[in-house]
Design a protein around this motif. Sequence first.
Motif, PDB file in Angstrom:
ATOM      1  N   UNK A 188      -6.379   3.917   2.257  1.00  0.00           N
ATOM      2  CA  UNK A 188      -5.199   3.148   2.669  1.00  0.00           C
ATOM      3  C   UNK A 188      -4.888   3.361   4.145  1.00  0.00           C
ATOM      4  N   UNK A 191     -16.845 -12.697   1.421  1.00  0.00           N
ATOM      5  CA  UNK A 191     -16.057 -11.612   0.841  1.00  0.00           C
ATOM      6  C   UNK A 191     -14.883 -11.334   1.773  1.00  0.00           C
ATOM      7  N   UNK A 192     -13.789 -10.786   1.239  1.00  0.00           N
ATOM      8  CA  UNK A 192     -12.699 -10.388   2.119  1.00  0.00           C
ATOM      9  C   UNK A 192     -13.221  -9.369   3.146  1.00  0.00           C
ATOM     10  N   UNK A 193     -12.811  -9.516   4.386  1.00  0.00           N
ATOM     11  CA  UNK A 193     -13.351  -8.656   5.445  1.00  0.00           C
ATOM     12  C   UNK A 193     -12.710  -7.271   5.481  1.00  0.00           C
ATOM     13  N   UNK A 194     -11.407  -7.236   5.275  1.00  0.00           N
ATOM     14  CA  UNK A 194     -10.670  -5.993   5.495  1.00  0.00           C
ATOM     15  C   UNK A 194     -11.256  -4.834   4.702  1.00  0.00           C
ATOM     16  N   UNK A 195     -11.515  -5.062   3.413  1.00  0.00           N
ATOM     17  CA  UNK A 195     -11.994  -3.969   2.582  1.00  0.00           C
ATOM     18  C   UNK A 195     -13.418  -3.584   2.939  1.00  0.00           C
ATOM     19  N   UNK A 212      -5.368  -0.365  -5.455  1.00  0.00           N
ATOM     20  CA  UNK A 212      -6.752  -0.842  -5.478  1.00  0.00           C
ATOM     21  C   UNK A 212      -7.701   0.117  -6.189  1.00  0.00           C
ATOM     22  N   UNK A 266      -7.756   7.228  -2.420  1.00  0.00           N
ATOM     23  CA  UNK A 266      -6.965   6.062  -2.031  1.00  0.00           C
ATOM     24  C   UNK A 266      -6.125   6.333  -0.791  1.00  0.00           C
ATOM     25  N   UNK A 295      -9.454 -14.800   0.776  1.00  0.00           N
ATOM     26  CA  UNK A 295     -10.239 -15.356  -0.328  1.00  0.00           C
ATOM     27  C   UNK A 295      -9.394 -15.466  -1.612  1.00  0.00           C
ATOM     28  N   UNK A 351      -7.651   0.253  -9.297  1.00  0.00           N
ATOM     29  CA  UNK A 351      -7.961  -0.492 -10.513  1.00  0.00           C
ATOM     30  C   UNK A 351      -8.196  -1.946 -10.135  1.00  0.00           C
ATOM     31  N   UNK A 352      -8.711  -2.704 -11.085  1.00  0.00           N
ATOM     32  CA  UNK A 352      -8.735  -4.140 -10.829  1.00  0.00           C
ATOM     33  C   UNK A 352      -8.185  -4.909 -12.010  1.00  0.00           C
ATOM     34  N   UNK A 392      -9.413 -15.244   5.185  1.00  0.00           N
ATOM     35  CA  UNK A 392     -10.078 -13.976   4.897  1.00  0.00           C
ATOM     36  C   UNK A 392      -9.605 -13.324   3.611  1.00  0.00           C
ATOM     37  N   UNK A 408     -18.997  -9.744  -4.202  1.00  0.00           N
ATOM     38  CA  UNK A 408     -17.752  -9.331  -4.864  1.00  0.00           C
ATOM     39  C   UNK A 408     -18.132  -8.350  -5.972  1.00  0.00           C
ATOM     40  N   UNK A 446       0.321   3.346  -3.987  1.00  0.00           N
ATOM     41  CA  UNK A 446      -0.852   3.874  -3.290  1.00  0.00           C
ATOM     42  C   UNK A 446      -2.155   3.570  -4.025  1.00  0.00           C
ATOM     43  N   UNK A 496      -7.230   1.206   6.058  1.00  0.00           N
ATOM     44  CA  UNK A 496      -6.849  -0.209   5.967  1.00  0.00           C
ATOM     45  C   UNK A 496      -5.679  -0.508   6.910  1.00  0.00           C
ATOM     46  N   UNK A 531       0.838  -1.215   0.000  1.00  0.00           N
ATOM     47  CA  UNK A 531       0.000   0.000   0.000  1.00  0.00           C
ATOM     48  C   UNK A 531       0.864   1.253   0.000  1.00  0.00           C
ATOM     49  N   UNK A 578     -13.412   2.508  -4.873  1.00  0.00           N
ATOM     50  CA  UNK A 578     -12.236   1.685  -5.133  1.00  0.00           C
ATOM     51  C   UNK A 578     -12.657   0.417  -5.876  1.00  0.00           C
ATOM     52  N   UNK A 579     -12.511   0.430  -7.208  1.00  0.00           N
ATOM     53  CA  UNK A 579     -12.886  -0.742  -7.994  1.00  0.00           C
ATOM     54  C   UNK A 579     -12.182  -2.000  -7.507  1.00  0.00           C
ATOM     55  N   UNK A 580     -10.912  -1.853  -7.103  1.00  0.00           N
ATOM     56  CA  UNK A 580     -10.117  -3.005  -6.702  1.00  0.00           C
ATOM     57  C   UNK A 580     -10.583  -3.649  -5.406  1.00  0.00           C
ATOM     58  N   UNK A 581     -11.391  -2.941  -4.624  1.00  0.00           N
ATOM     59  CA  UNK A 581     -11.892  -3.523  -3.374  1.00  0.00           C
ATOM     60  C   UNK A 581     -12.899  -4.626  -3.650  1.00  0.00           C
ATOM     61  N   UNK A 582     -13.585  -4.526  -4.767  1.00  0.00           N
ATOM     62  CA  UNK A 582     -14.645  -5.498  -5.109  1.00  0.00           C
ATOM     63  C   UNK A 582     -15.692  -5.571  -3.991  1.00  0.00           C
TER      64      UNK A 582
END
Lengths: 476, 476
Positions: free
Chosen positions: B130, B351-355, A144, B126, A327, A146-147, A325, B180, A141, B133, A137, B323-327
């Motif tokens: 960040x 789903x991933x928890x962090x995001x 995320x 971001x 995934x 983009x994907x 977590x 997602x 920076x 996160x 990160x 944030x597209x990358x977070x899904x």
Amino acid sequence: MVATGGYLYEHLADELSQAIDRGALRAGDRLPSVRQLAHERSVSVATVLEAYLRLENAGMIEVRPKSGHFVRRRALATAEPRAPRVCVTPQKVTVGGAYTKILASMRDPELLPFGCATIDPSYLPMAALNRTVIQILREIQTVEARYEAAPGLLTLRRQVARRLVATGAVLGEDDLCTTIGGTEGLSLALRAVAKPGDVLAVESPAYFGILQIIEGLGMRAIEIPAHPRNGLDVDGFEELIKTQPVKAVVVSPTLLNPLGSIMPDDAREQLVRVTKRHDIAVIEDDVYGELVFDGTRPRPLRAFAPGPDSHVLLVGSVSKTLAPGYRVGWVAGGRWQDQIVRLKHGASLACPSLHGMAVAEFLASGGYDRHLRRLRAALSGNVDRYREAIATTFPDGTRVSQPRGGFVLWVELPQGVDSLQLHEHALRKRIVVAPGPLFSARGRFSNFLRISCGTPWSPRVEAGLDTLARMVARAS
Amino acid sequence: MVATGGYLYEHLADELSQAIDRGALRAGDRLPSVRQLAHERSVSVATVLEAYLRLENAGMIEVRPKSGHFVRRRALATAEPRAPRVCVTPQKVTVGGAYTKILASMRDPELLPFGCATIDPSYLPMAALNRTVIQILREIQTVEARYEAAPGLLTLRRQVARRLVATGAVLGEDDLCTTIGGTEGLSLALRAVAKPGDVLAVESPAYFGILQIIEGLGMRAIEIPAHPRNGLDVDGFEELIKTQPVKAVVVSPTLLNPLGSIMPDDAREQLVRVTKRHDIAVIEDDVYGELVFDGTRPRPLRAFAPGPDSHVLLVGSVSKTLAPGYRVGWVAGGRWQDQIVRLKHGASLACPSLHGMAVAEFLASGGYDRHLRRLRAALSGNVDRYREAIATTFPDGTRVSQPRGGFVLWVELPQGVDSLQLHEHALRKRIVVAPGPLFSARGRFSNFLRISCGTPWSPRVEAGLDTLARMVARAS
């Protein structure tokens, strides 16, 4: 366990087997080298090899590459649970409410988590992974913002491919698609090879998550007995497909959940050959592949069916070894690879990049292998202790599996014990167990339980197993 | 644009409309208050209200709550693209290779990304995300050692529900399941309400991702014309369902991608009423809902069909705004909620928890609203500049949409221009555009393009549009 007979190797095997049973040779002991024993007994090397092979097939000893033969861990002489018989009617799959309850119970830290195949956070390298995440990160920076649409992050695919090549499955980055855990990999694989109404062969018992996926997709399942030690009965499978229009077989050759079984190489080879001949897709669930206690890595089925046109689809993840977590999973789709990528676009489009990058880095650094060695040792210890507790406290007639890796036990309770009821009772005592019928499309295994040993041994765990033992005793 | 007639209000509307066309009243200008104008013209308040309503319906002025009436941004008087006619044959959906190419092109920063509906990282918060996160990882080191199986993270569902309630859709945390991105939400929603072979009504043009999902699920699509300003033609839909067995309708009432249209409230109410009467599920794609330029938030269809038994399934995400990358996405499944949770278990389990936690925190902090205000202003500016460039450089016969939010333009090129070919040519010049046929199950819109304005204006963008203009001129 080893039958006596007229041949020299049979006598030798029998003798060694008795030495193990009597405790003269104990778990972990190294057996004499083949040459040494041949010399001592004045028999041929071939005879000793054959004797060792019999013991190995009987699960009493194991080969450690470059080290020799060792007596396998066998905490107790408790009998193994029995495998079911073949049944040839495809079933519409309905997984009961117990599944949802078990998943929901994961959220409650007050409950003893014997029901979920998850391991305690203390076993996972979260500190190291978190440092990697934070570093990424800081360096990128906008990582995320983009994907990476499917097939997903190149660095991750490259690292996964590299590990798989080491197991004998020759794969490149283009053969892989990243997924949301192994679950999405299995779901995409099933959707690629079959359609609603199609018949799939599954192991019996099978991982209930697979049955859940099959149910959601409106497909039908037909169960093939799996042996507690050797997994899927390939002869039974071969017999079955003579009469049944099986589209695909879903199989966990290495450490089937809930059995902890490992299919021998010849059975793997036979399964790949038979399915190829009959044009049946093989979906290989390899999520436990890294958790064989002795550190060996059996060759995946995919290794027996190489090439981009392979009829074996391999599914893996880091959910059982690194970070559930995250995934982070993957699928190698073989001849269905393009289709899997398209299906992934419609199913979830892309995986989060950050965690994929962190895993790729962890794999590349060598940290994963160091971690796996520690993890396998810890889980093997847990399994022994849980197994011993069950063997000594559960009532007569209880049988326990002797898993060769992973962290779950498959427990056959005395006839007549209703494990669904037991599951409900245990939940009231704040203990979660997975009842047997979850592991069957036809509600078999009514007197079976799966017990996860993912939680470190503690007085609380001991008391929990004790409570279960008393419940089983009352019910039997 | 406003017809003259015998009534006072028509004359008044006509007069104001001409003032706008001549530039006497300019984009952003405030119109006189209703009372003031009534007084000045010696007409009734009702007449002024009626005149303003006509101008509003014509898209020339807009109401800003508590501020009054304003002239809408209309960079140019370029004509709008035309809506297609109704066609009543359900189609098996096949989305071409252009889709895969566009997704693949996202990975190459050397390409001008006019083809993807993504926005430049510089528009996204971001740095703030960040920080959140990193803070979460520091406070809960094991946050990703476990996962939250569907319905997913409670804090996120709670924050999303709170925001939706503010739009008029009365939802609680239990009505939501995290997904997602919006893609998984749409996929699960479709799987819950329909099965392979079923007929779904979609907008024409439709977001190509939806067509991709429908293709993957083996369902069929039937296209309902969508108007560049008012979206789905509900009368056309009502006519169609008299003869067609439509199982569900997939609709983006707020800012349909690619049109940027907004369905008026009465059309929303009509659609909900008609579908309810005919027992047709409504899948509402609301991923652009927060990006209306004037900051209003039209009531989702779900607000017109309240209650846990709702036949409207609402899908949302932060992919277009944060944030597209977070899904990170979600679905409110209405009467199919339980089924959606079960399908999610089989599709990707968790789903991933962090995001999810980071997004929940960002929503709770108020940071999201501040960010959205800035983002809408920036995107509105981009859309104006891109639109102006297209209107002034593309050949005669080009028509451009006038989106009311979001960041894509729908461009109708002169008859005969083949946009699939144009897509290929442009790619060779390192420019990605989305060709019209992607937005139709039947390959319509062969002379249309979608152009994304998610990249800040720059000489490179200007040159890219110029190159496109020349290509179109040569092709027409």
